[in-house]
Write a protein that holds these residues in place. Structure first.
Motif, short mmCIF file in Angstrom:
data_model
loop_
_atom_site.label_atom_id
_atom_site.label_comp_id
_atom_site.label_asym_id
_atom_site.label_seq_id
_atom_site.Cartn_x
_atom_site.Cartn_y
_atom_site.Cartn_z
N UNK A 1 0.77 -1.28 0.11
CA UNK A 1 0.14 0.10 0.07
C UNK A 1 0.89 1.41 0.28
N UNK A 2 1.99 1.16 0.66
CA UNK A 2 2.88 2.40 0.90
C UNK A 2 3.30 2.66 -0.75
N UNK A 3 3.37 1.77 -1.38
CA UNK A 3 4.12 1.64 -2.78
C UNK A 3 3.10 2.43 -3.75
N UNK A 6 3.18 6.10 -2.31
CA UNK A 6 4.38 6.85 -3.17
C UNK A 6 4.02 7.18 -4.63
N UNK A 7 3.44 6.36 -5.26
CA UNK A 7 3.33 6.40 -6.74
C UNK A 7 2.30 7.68 -7.25
N UNK A 8 1.29 7.82 -6.16
CA UNK A 8 0.18 8.66 -6.08
C UNK A 8 0.78 10.08 -5.95
N UNK A 9 1.84 10.21 -4.86
CA UNK A 9 2.30 11.38 -4.62
C UNK A 9 3.35 11.90 -5.60
N UNK A 10 3.95 10.89 -6.43
CA UNK A 10 4.70 11.33 -7.54
C UNK A 10 3.92 12.08 -8.57
#
Length: 180
Positions: A1-3, A6-10
């Protein structure tokens, strides 16, 4: 879920950067549009030494004007009623024309556009110039190859008697006696 987070933040950061760059680009394009519109007809449309084409037109005063009437050095200004730089320059042109040796007889002003829309130009220019109002592509504008507005020229007969362009970048911000 943290991946996934992180992708959503990028993706969110790239989208924000894209939006910021787009806003900056639009602002810069607006600045360039203003700069280009303020240049108006500063680029010469007819070369120095080029012969003026033949024309005949009737001034708003009712007199007929033709190339044959340009027997001395003459100031020519060509304006468009839809041109913002023309509206800003017409007063300077009129002031410059007042300083012309020979007076009104050696100044020709052409206003391109509907006669009803040209009234403010005509009232500003009539005291200092013979004023012709014509449609786009009219005989006087065509004779001077005017494609950009405002166009300000000095014309004079050459040694052979042909009416040619003596100056295609007339500086109307100073008196005629000083300008080149």
């Amino acid at each position: 879920m943290s991946l996934l987070a992180a992708a959503l933040a990028v993706v969110a950061a790239v989208t924000a950067l894209n939006l910021l760059l787009t806003v900056g680009l639009v602002k810069r394009l607006r600045e360039h549009t203003v700069l280009l519109s303020d240049l108006g007809g500063t680029a010469p449309v007819i070369a120095v030494g080029a012969e003026v084409g033949d024309f005949t037109a009737t001034a708003v005063s009712g007199i007929s004007i033709s190339r044959a009437d340009l027997t001395d050095e003459t100031l020519v200004g060509i304006f468009s009623v839809t041109c913002r730089p023309c509206r800003a320059t017409v007063g300077d042109f009129a002031a410059y024309a007042r300083t012309m040796p020979g007076g009104r007889g050696r100044v020709l002003a052409v206003v391109v556009g509907d006669p009803a829309d040209a009234a403010s130009f005509v009232s500003a220019l009539s005291p200092v110039a013979h004023v012709v109002v014509e449609d786009s592509g009219g005989p006087v504008g065509a004779a001077f190859q005017a494609q950009a507005f405002p166009t300000m020229l000095r014309v004079a007969p050459d040694a052979a008697g042909r009416v040619v362009v003596a100056a295609n970048r007339v500086q109307v911000g100073r008196p005629a006696a000083l300008a080149a």
